[in-house]
Every structure is written in C-alpha cells, then in structure tokens.
Design a protein around this motif. Structure first.
Motif, short mmCIF file in Angstrom:
data_model
loop_
_atom_site.label_atom_id
_atom_site.label_comp_id
_atom_site.label_asym_id
_atom_site.label_seq_id
_atom_site.Cartn_x
_atom_site.Cartn_y
_atom_site.Cartn_z
N SER A 10 55.76 10.28 -12.74
CA SER A 10 56.53 9.59 -12.96
C SER A 10 57.80 9.46 -12.46
O SER A 10 59.27 9.29 -12.75
CB SER A 10 56.45 10.28 -14.48
OG SER A 10 55.36 9.77 -14.69
N HIS A 12 59.42 9.97 -9.15
CA HIS A 12 59.10 8.73 -8.09
C HIS A 12 59.44 7.55 -9.02
O HIS A 12 60.77 6.78 -8.80
CB HIS A 12 58.59 8.70 -7.41
CG HIS A 12 58.71 8.21 -6.31
ND1 HIS A 12 57.17 6.67 -5.72
CD2 HIS A 12 59.71 7.74 -5.10
CE1 HIS A 12 57.87 6.38 -4.88
NE2 HIS A 12 58.47 6.21 -4.65
N GLY A 13 58.98 7.20 -10.25
CA GLY A 13 58.81 5.93 -11.04
C GLY A 13 60.90 5.69 -11.60
O GLY A 13 60.25 4.75 -12.02
N CYS A 14 60.56 6.74 -12.12
CA CYS A 14 62.27 6.97 -12.60
C CYS A 14 63.50 7.63 -10.77
O CYS A 14 64.49 7.22 -12.02
CB CYS A 14 61.93 8.27 -13.59
SG CYS A 14 61.00 8.05 -14.90
N GLY A 15 62.85 6.93 -9.99
CA GLY A 15 64.17 6.77 -8.78
C GLY A 15 64.29 8.28 -8.00
O GLY A 15 65.64 8.78 -7.93
N VAL A 16 63.68 9.80 -8.58
CA VAL A 16 63.83 10.92 -7.91
C VAL A 16 62.70 10.35 -7.13
O VAL A 16 61.60 10.29 -7.31
CB VAL A 16 62.73 11.68 -8.85
CG1 VAL A 16 63.32 12.90 -8.81
CG2 VAL A 16 64.10 11.84 -10.90
N ASP A 17 63.74 11.01 -5.75
CA ASP A 17 63.58 11.17 -4.23
C ASP A 17 63.09 12.32 -4.26
O ASP A 17 62.84 12.09 -2.38
CB ASP A 17 63.28 9.97 -3.93
CG ASP A 17 64.88 10.05 -3.59
OD1 ASP A 17 65.94 10.98 -3.58
OD2 ASP A 17 65.94 8.85 -2.61
N LEU A 40 58.17 11.10 -2.77
CA LEU A 40 58.73 12.10 -3.33
C LEU A 40 59.24 13.05 -2.24
O LEU A 40 58.37 14.24 -2.15
CB LEU A 40 57.97 12.63 -4.27
CG LEU A 40 58.86 13.57 -5.47
CD1 LEU A 40 60.21 13.59 -6.08
CD2 LEU A 40 58.89 14.75 -6.68
N ARG A 64 72.25 10.23 -8.21
CA ARG A 64 71.48 10.32 -9.12
C ARG A 64 70.35 12.04 -9.25
O ARG A 64 71.13 12.64 -8.49
CB ARG A 64 70.10 9.74 -8.64
CG ARG A 64 69.25 9.75 -7.60
CD ARG A 64 68.73 8.74 -7.21
NE ARG A 64 68.19 8.33 -5.55
CZ ARG A 64 69.46 8.28 -4.07
NH1 ARG A 64 70.24 7.90 -4.05
NH2 ARG A 64 68.94 8.59 -3.70
N VAL A 143 64.10 12.80 -17.33
CA VAL A 143 65.00 12.15 -16.11
C VAL A 143 66.46 11.48 -16.78
O VAL A 143 67.14 11.51 -16.65
CB VAL A 143 63.93 11.04 -15.02
CG1 VAL A 143 64.75 10.48 -14.36
CG2 VAL A 143 63.06 11.89 -14.75
N PRO A 174 61.53 4.13 -16.43
CA PRO A 174 62.71 4.42 -16.68
C PRO A 174 62.88 4.10 -17.79
O PRO A 174 62.57 3.03 -18.44
CB PRO A 174 63.02 3.93 -15.39
CG PRO A 174 62.20 2.93 -14.45
CD PRO A 174 61.24 3.73 -15.23
N ARG A 176 66.74 4.99 -20.12
CA ARG A 176 68.35 5.03 -20.09
C ARG A 176 69.35 5.41 -21.47
O ARG A 176 69.05 4.27 -21.93
CB ARG A 176 69.20 5.03 -19.33
CG ARG A 176 70.06 5.83 -18.81
CD ARG A 176 71.15 5.49 -17.55
NE ARG A 176 72.55 6.29 -16.63
CZ ARG A 176 72.39 6.37 -16.22
NH1 ARG A 176 72.42 6.12 -14.86
NH2 ARG A 176 73.93 7.00 -15.67
#
Length: 511
Positions: A10, A12-17, A40, A64, A143, A174, A176
């Motif tokens: 989740s 990684h899929g939401c842009g956290v790397d 990640l 981010r 996130v 994701p 927002r």
C-alpha cells in the motif's frame, strides 16, 4: 498476504518509495515484507531521531512522504524531537510504529507504553492496523493524511499480530483531499501594501519558485518590504534569485524591524512571535498599532494567490534580485563571516544547504547571498539535532545535488549517528562542524540576565570544551573522511577537495 505485506504494498502503491528504519523485534515481519518489495527502499539508521529528521528533509526536497519505521513507544520517544520539527515544517511523513501484539499489551511487558498518546503530540492523525482486516485502507489513509489538507506527520501503529496475521484486504489506493485555499480578494490588499512601511511577510512555499517570483513583483509594484519569516523549510536563494530580507531571530531586533510597519500581510507566514518569553517584554513582535492580514496560510499553495496579487497590483516588471557578487577571499583565523565567504566561493549551483549553524548562521547567510543559486533549509521547530538528519534526507531525495550541512558542535552531538548512514548509503553530504566548544546561544541568554544572577555553575554548564570533542575521529570511525581546519587557507583547500570528490565528508572548523 499477511498484514505487513499489505502495508508495504500500500505504501508503494501510494507513492512512498523510501523507508527510514530503526527496527526492533515487533517489526520483523515488516522487514521481511520490505525485502520482497523492491520499489520501497529501506535505509537503516542507528538512532530514531535520525530517521525522523531524515524523513523531514526528504519530504522538503522530494515533495512527498517517506516512511519511518520505529520500535514501540521508546523508539517513538527517541524520534519525537525531529518529528516535532517536521510537524512545524508541514513535512509529510508516514510514521510507522511497531507495537506489541494486541493480546500481549495487557501483560504490561517492559516495553509497553501509551504509543498513541506520544504520537498525538506531533501527528495530524494516528491510526492503528487491526489484525486480519483493513491494513490497506488504513495505510492509504495515513499517506493521504500526511499530504493534507494540512500536511504533517501521520502515525500508523502496527501491532505485531496485525503484521504477521493474514489480511484479506487489498492494498490501499492513493487518495488525496482538497487543497486549502484563501478566500481573500487580492484586490483588497493592494492599497494596504502601498502604505509606507508596509511588509509582505513570506513563509513556506512563498519563498520558492514561481511564488517567490510573484512576491518580488508585488514588492516592486507596491513598494512594500519583502521579508521572510525567521525560519522556513526551503528558501530559493543565491545569485539571480529574488532579494528577500530575513526577520531577525533576536526579539528586540525583530521588534525594531517591524516597529514602523502600519500593516503586515502574511503570505504563507505565521504572525511573528518571540521564541521565548522574557520578563517585562511582549511575546508578539509586532507593534500594538500594526494591522495584520493573513492572505493565505502556510499550508496553502503559494503560487496562485501571489500571482493573483501581482496581477491586482498591475505588476508586470522585474523585481530586485541578488547580484552575482562573491566575497573576496579572506585570510587568517576563521570566524563565521570568513567561513561564509569561502563557502560562497566554492558552492556549486544547485546545492542544498542545511543550516543549523545557530549563533553563526546570520553572517554565513549574508556572505552566501550572491553565491551560485542554491536552496537553504532551516530548523523549523527549534529542537536542535536536526542538521545532520535533514541533510541525510535531502541527499536521499535528490542524490545528484551536493548537500552541505552546517552544524554547531553542541547540536551535532544529538544526532552524530547520521554520518554512519551517509557513509553506508554513499550520500553526497559535506558536513561542516562549527567548533566553538560552547553552547554559545545559551551564553548569549546568560548575558541578558541581571549580573547578580550569573553564577559559575551557569558558565560551567554551557561549556563543552573539557574534554574536547574530536569530530574528525568520530567521522572516520563511521566511515566518513574528516579534517580539522583553523584558518582560511586550510578551509579553502578542504572545501575544494570535498566538492571535487563524491560521497560524504566532514570538516571540523575551529572558531
């Protein structure tokens, strides 16, 4: 999938790397899931306050969140100082804290604590993953919480049994919420800004990119003074950048600067107040008769309202800019102004400069105003020990950019472990330690006291020269090359070598 795998996917899929981790026993299943998710990146740190400070720096430059991984309440407590700074910077951080298994909490094992209560002191939200259900949704929500509408630290508690249990939920997607906007008509501000002595006070996003350019045009069109609040997450500065005055840290100097302002328009800045209370002096730095207008809040996007204000002012011309003028090459023993002059002469374009220089910061900033264009990061929460972790996070966010961290020796000792992570990851961070062997900022506070209240004990408690700390040895012990310099020639050579070679380096400057 088990819960830990759902959380990692989740994220990684939401842009956290990126995950900055100081794990313990409760986080073993999360670590296993990290190893199976190459998108990640895990980065090991040796102390939690390095992880949280690095997450702050990463967010400021990358725009981010990174994730942290902390161990139970004591691990979170170790990281709270720089989470406080991150919260003040409005930096998005997904703060994952491992907890005891839900059935184990009632046994009151030695590491049991009220993690939620600790987290809520710095968090915009605190969520908990329950065993067997909802890990994806809770992670995605955390996130989203970190990103707004008021960005900040979103804490996600992950009990050990929630991590190891099968979880039927899909990885979170994701999401927002809407951005915060201003409802003030910019046309109504034009007349106020044209009053003699008016101040346009900038903060946060108003000191970067197109927002700063628009603010410069407003100042040129109205005659208002362009002033930055004392500390900001990132400031675009250097040769060719819009000229911005900085509000002094010292409260008397700040009051004197603002005393004649009939109106102060806040553009991403907070109304100025003193860091501390002093007997018989007001906490607010503005004069009683000054009108304060908040045009837009720090969490708002700065570009649209400032461009609208520039249009309302009829501002179609250029703005005052820092000239590309470097200081002359200084000689002799070093002080902060000479250090700043030499740094300005060496600073590569695109450098990220992290300022925890404390009492030496003002002359260094003045000397580098005309250096190659760079970004300047400051301690937003006032809790010291941010410099080395911030620099670590900045370098992880933008590996190609040189990062310079200027840190007082007292501050450096709070989070010196960051050097180890910089070495392990090969980060391009050049650390300059200002070694004056004292808590000089507190010595300045002592000087304000009635002489009858000054004692020898105060003097001894504010000196850190016995024994004298060896930062070169500490750096070398963590794999970072270091050198000590005491004069301008030595610093000039050391800076030249540091910027010529990739990777971390440390220069201890005797002041």
């Amino acid at each position: 999938m088990i819960g830990a795998e759902v959380v990692v996917r989740s994220l990684h899929g939401c842009g956290v790397d990126l995950c900055l981790a100081n794990p313990g026993t409760s986080e073993m299943h999360f670590l296993s899931a990290l190893g199976a998710a190459p998108g990640l990146r895990p980065v090991l740190v040796l102390q939690e306050n390095v992880a949280t400070g690095a997450a702050d720096g990463y967010a400021r430059i990358a725009g981010r969140p990174a994730a942290t991984l902390l161990h139970l309440g004591p691990g979170l407590a170790n990281g709270l100082s720089n989470l406080h700074n991150a919260a003040r910077a409005l930096s998005p951080v997904v703060n994952i804290v491992g907890d005891h298994a839900t059935g184990h909490r009632r046994l009151d094992a030695p590491l049991t604590s009220d993690i939620r209560a600790l987290a809520e002191t710095v968090s915009v939200s605190t969520r908990c993953v329950m065993p067997g259900r909802g890990a994806g949704a809770e992670t995605a929500a955390a996130v989203a919480d970190s990103l707004g509408p008021v960005p900040g630290v979103a804490t996600l508690l992950l009990p050990a049994d929630a991590a190891w249990s099968e979880d039927e939920s899909a990885p979170g997607l994701p999401q927002r919420g809407p951005a915060v906007t201003t409802d003030i008509n910019p046309a109504g501000l034009v007349e106020a800004l044209r009053r003699p002595g008016a101040v346009l006070l900038l903060g946060h996003g108003a000191l970067r990119g197109a927002g700063l350019e628009a603010a410069g045009r407003v100042a040129r069109a109205t005659g208002a003074a362009l002033v930055a609040q004392t500390t900001n997450p990132v400031v675009d500065r250097g040769a060719g950048r819009v000229t911005v005055e900085r509000l002094p840290f010292a409260p008397d100097a700040a009051r004197a600067r603002l005393a004649g302002a009939p109106v102060i328009v806040l553009a991403g800045a907070r109304a100025p107040v003193a860091f501390f209370a002093y007997p018989g002096k007001p906490g607010r730095l503005t004069a009683p008769g000054t009108t304060i207008i908040e045009y837009f809040a720090p969490e708002c996007d700065a570009v649209a309202p400032l461009e609208a204000l520039a249009e309302a002012c009829g501002a179609d011309g250029d703005t005052a800019r820092n000239p590309a003028v470097l200081p002359g090459r200084p000689v002799g023993a070093l002080d902060a102004a000479k250090l700043g002059a030499l740094l300005a002469r060496h600073l590569p374009e695109g450098t990220i400069l992290v300022d925890e220089a404390m009492t030496n910061g003002v002359p260094i900033a003045a000397a580098t105003a005309g250096a190659a264009p760079h970004r300047w990061c400051q301690n937003m929460g006032g809790s010291i020990g941010s410099g080395a972790p911030l620099a670590t996070g900045c370098a992880l966010a933008e590996p190609a950019a040189p990062v310079v961290s200027i840190i007082g020796d007292g501050s450096a000792m709070y989070t010196i472990q960051a050097l180890w992570t910089q070495s392990r990851e090969g980060l391009n961070v050049k650390t300059i330690i200002l070694a004056n062997r004292a808590y000089r900022i507190l010595q300045a506070e002592v000087a304000k006291l009635d002489p009858a209240r000054r004692t020898n004990a105060m003097d001894e408690m504010l000196r850190i020269d016995a024994p004298e700390m060896d930062f070169v040895a500490m750096a070398q012990g963590m794999g970072v090359p270091g050198i000590r310099v005491a004069d301008c020639d030595g610093l000039d050579r050391a800076l030249g070598r540091a910027f010529a070679e990739p990777g971390p380096a440390l220069i201890e400057v005797t002041l």
